[in-house]
Design a protein around this motif. Sequence first.
Motif, PDB file in Angstrom:
ATOM      1  N   LYS A  62       7.488  44.921  25.735  1.00 57.03           N
ATOM      2  CA  LYS A  62       7.931  43.848  26.639  1.00 57.03           C
ATOM      3  C   LYS A  62       7.171  42.556  26.369  1.00 57.03           C
ATOM      4  N   LEU A  63       5.877  42.659  26.068  1.00 54.69           N
ATOM      5  CA  LEU A  63       5.077  41.464  25.783  1.00 54.69           C
ATOM      6  C   LEU A  63       5.580  40.761  24.532  1.00 54.69           C
ATOM      7  N   ASP A  64       5.936  41.536  23.515  1.00 57.58           N
ATOM      8  CA  ASP A  64       6.477  40.934  22.299  1.00 57.58           C
ATOM      9  C   ASP A  64       7.788  40.204  22.590  1.00 57.58           C
ATOM     10  N   GLU A  65       8.640  40.801  23.425  1.00 54.31           N
ATOM     11  CA  GLU A  65       9.901  40.149  23.785  1.00 54.31           C
ATOM     12  C   GLU A  65       9.642  38.865  24.572  1.00 54.31           C
ATOM     13  N   GLU A  66       8.700  38.917  25.521  1.00 54.06           N
ATOM     14  CA  GLU A  66       8.375  37.730  26.316  1.00 54.06           C
ATOM     15  C   GLU A  66       7.780  36.630  25.444  1.00 54.06           C
ATOM     16  N   ARG A  67       6.968  37.033  24.475  1.00 53.78           N
ATOM     17  CA  ARG A  67       6.376  36.053  23.564  1.00 53.78           C
ATOM     18  C   ARG A  67       7.455  35.363  22.745  1.00 53.78           C
ATOM     19  N   GLN A  68       8.430  36.132  22.262  1.00 46.57           N
ATOM     20  CA  GLN A  68       9.503  35.538  21.473  1.00 46.57           C
ATOM     21  C   GLN A  68      10.350  34.595  22.318  1.00 46.57           C
ATOM     22  N   ARG A  69      10.675  35.015  23.554  1.00 50.22           N
ATOM     23  CA  ARG A  69      11.462  34.139  24.429  1.00 50.22           C
ATOM     24  C   ARG A  69      10.700  32.866  24.746  1.00 50.22           C
ATOM     25  N   GLN A  70       9.413  32.998  24.982  1.00 51.12           N
ATOM     26  CA  GLN A  70       8.615  31.822  25.307  1.00 51.12           C
ATOM     27  C   GLN A  70       8.545  30.873  24.119  1.00 51.12           C
ATOM     28  N   SER A  71       8.420  31.447  22.913  1.00 55.01           N
ATOM     29  CA  SER A  71       8.358  30.621  21.710  1.00 55.01           C
ATOM     30  C   SER A  71       9.664  29.854  21.503  1.00 55.01           C
ATOM     31  N   VAL A  72      10.792  30.554  21.699  1.00 60.37           N
ATOM     32  CA  VAL A  72      12.093  29.891  21.551  1.00 60.37           C
ATOM     33  C   VAL A  72      12.270  28.799  22.594  1.00 60.37           C
ATOM     34  N   ALA A  73      11.870  29.088  23.840  1.00 60.93           N
ATOM     35  CA  ALA A  73      11.996  28.103  24.919  1.00 60.93           C
ATOM     36  C   ALA A  73      11.143  26.874  24.640  1.00 60.93           C
ATOM     37  N   MET A  74       9.947  27.068  24.118  1.00 60.93           N
ATOM     38  CA  MET A  74       9.068  25.940  23.811  1.00 60.93           C
ATOM     39  C   MET A  74       9.650  25.090  22.686  1.00 60.93           C
ATOM     40  N   GLU A  75      10.215  25.761  21.683  1.00 56.86           N
ATOM     41  CA  GLU A  75      10.816  25.010  20.577  1.00 56.86           C
ATOM     42  C   GLU A  75      12.002  24.195  21.065  1.00 56.86           C
ATOM     43  N   MET A  76      12.835  24.781  21.930  1.00 59.13           N
ATOM     44  CA  MET A  76      14.000  24.065  22.453  1.00 59.13           C
ATOM     45  C   MET A  76      13.558  22.892  23.311  1.00 59.13           C
ATOM     46  N   ARG A  77      12.511  23.092  24.127  1.00 53.18           N
ATOM     47  CA  ARG A  77      12.035  22.012  24.981  1.00 53.18           C
ATOM     48  C   ARG A  77      11.452  20.878  24.156  1.00 53.18           C
ATOM     49  N   THR A  78      10.688  21.234  23.136  1.00 55.25           N
ATOM     50  CA  THR A  78      10.095  20.209  22.271  1.00 55.25           C
ATOM     51  C   THR A  78      11.183  19.441  21.522  1.00 55.25           C
ATOM     52  N   SER A  79      12.198  20.181  21.051  1.00 53.27           N
ATOM     53  CA  SER A  79      13.310  19.547  20.335  1.00 53.27           C
ATOM     54  C   SER A  79      14.076  18.593  21.236  1.00 53.27           C
TER      55      SER A  79
END
Length: 471
Positions: free
Chosen positions: A445-462
Amino acid sequence: MPPAAVTNLGYTPPDGGWGWAVVVGAFISIGFSYAFPKSITVFFKEIQEYFSVSYSEIAWLSSVMLASMYAGGPISSILVNRYGSRPVVMVGGLMVGAAMVLASFGTTIIHLYLCVGVLGGFGLAFNLQPALTIIGTYFQVKRPLANGLAMTGSPVVLFTLAPLNQLLFDCFGWRGSFLILGSITLNCCVAGALMRPVNKNIKPKPETEPLECNGTDAEKAAAAETSKQPASIMEENQNETKSLSCARKFIDFSLFRHRGFMIYLIGNVVMFFGFFSPVVFLAPYAKHQGIDEYSAAFLLSIFALVDMFVRPTTGLLGNTKWVRPRIQYFFSFAVSYNGICHLLCPLAHGYAGLVAYAVFFGIGFGMVSALLFEVLMDLVGAHRFSSAVGLVTIIECAPVLLGPPIAGALVDVFGEYKYMYYASGVFMLVPGIFFFIMHYYNYKKLDEERQRQSVAMEMRTSALQDEDTIN
C-alpha cells in the motif's frame, strides 16, 4: 549508510556528540527498567515459601510491576512532553529506590504487590519512556544503532543482577537484599542527569518539508518531490503542521487511524501474553528440575550474556541498506523465532538442555528487544513516537499483567512447566506470522501511495508551470 527516514522534527539531529552520553544514560535507565522485574525472580521460590502462596500468586509480583511500567506510559509521555526526559528519569529512580526499601518491611504478599509492583513499576515507567524518546531527538541516520546499544542495557544489568541477587539473598535474606537493591536503583538518577535536552539550533532543516505518509518509505520517496513545491504550498503545509502540533502536545489519538501503528499494536497485544513468562519462570523451572539455586540463577546470566551481544548486532544489521528499508520483516522473523524456541523448550532435558534453550532464547529475545521500539519509530516517525509509545504501553499493560499469572496458573493446574512454554510459543508464533502478512500488505500500500503522490506532484508542478507560461 542507508538514508534515514525523514521526520518533521524541525531540526537536524546531531547523530553523535553528546548523544552518545545520552545513549549511556539510556543504557542504564532501560537496563533497570527491563532487567529489574526479571532479576527479582531469583527470590520467588523463597518468597513463595515465606508467604505460603501459589505459583500463580507469586507470578503476580513481576506481572504487576511490568504492567504498572506499561500503564505509566501515557503519564510518562505527558511529563516528558512538558518537562523533558531528565527530571522524569530522576524522579523515576527515586520512586524505584523507595519502593524496594518499603518492600523490605513487607508483611504480606499484597504489600509486595503495592510496593514493588505498583510504586516500583511506575518508577520504571518514568525511566523507560524518556530514555526511548530522547534517543530519537539526538539520532536519525544512526538511530537503529543507538537504539540497539541503549537496549543492550537490559541484558547487561540482568547478567549482573541475577547472580548478585542470589549472593545478596544468601548473605542478607530477601528483606536485606531488597534494601540494598533500593540503593542500587538510585543509579537511575545519575542516568537521568546525562539526558541533557538536544540543542535544536544546531542545523535547521530546509524550508521544504515532505508530506507525511503512512510509513517511512513513503516519507523517503516524497522527500525529493516535495522540494519542487512552490512557496504558497509550503506555507500552507507549515500552517497545517502548526495547528496539528497543538493537538499532539500531549497524546496524539489520531494514531489510531494510522495503518502501520494499528498493525504494530494488534500484533504486540497478542505477543506480550507470551513475551515475559518464559523469562520469569526460567529460574523456577530449573529449580523444579532439581537444579541448585546458583546454577538456576546462572541460566539467567547465560540468557543475558547472549542477549547482550545480540542487541547491538541487531542494531547494526537493522542499520544496513539491505535491512532498513524493510526492517518490519526483520522484526516479524524475530517474533516468530521466539515462538519456535518456546515450543521446542520442553524437549530440552537436564541442565545442558536448559543452557542450550537459554542461548537460543537469548538470541530471539535480543532481536525482538532491539527492534521493538525502532520499528514503531520507523512506522510513525520520531516526531510522533512519544505519543505512540505512550498509547502502546497503556494498552499492552493488560497482556503484560495477565501473561505470567496465566502461565503460573497452567503450572498450578498441570503440575508441569511444558504447557506454559507451549502457550508462550503459540502467543509468539501467531503474531509473528501476522506481522509477516500485514507488513507485506502495508509495504504494498505504501508503494501505491508513493506512486500516486509522485504523479499528483508532477501534475501539480506541470499545471503551475503552464499557468506561469500563460501569465
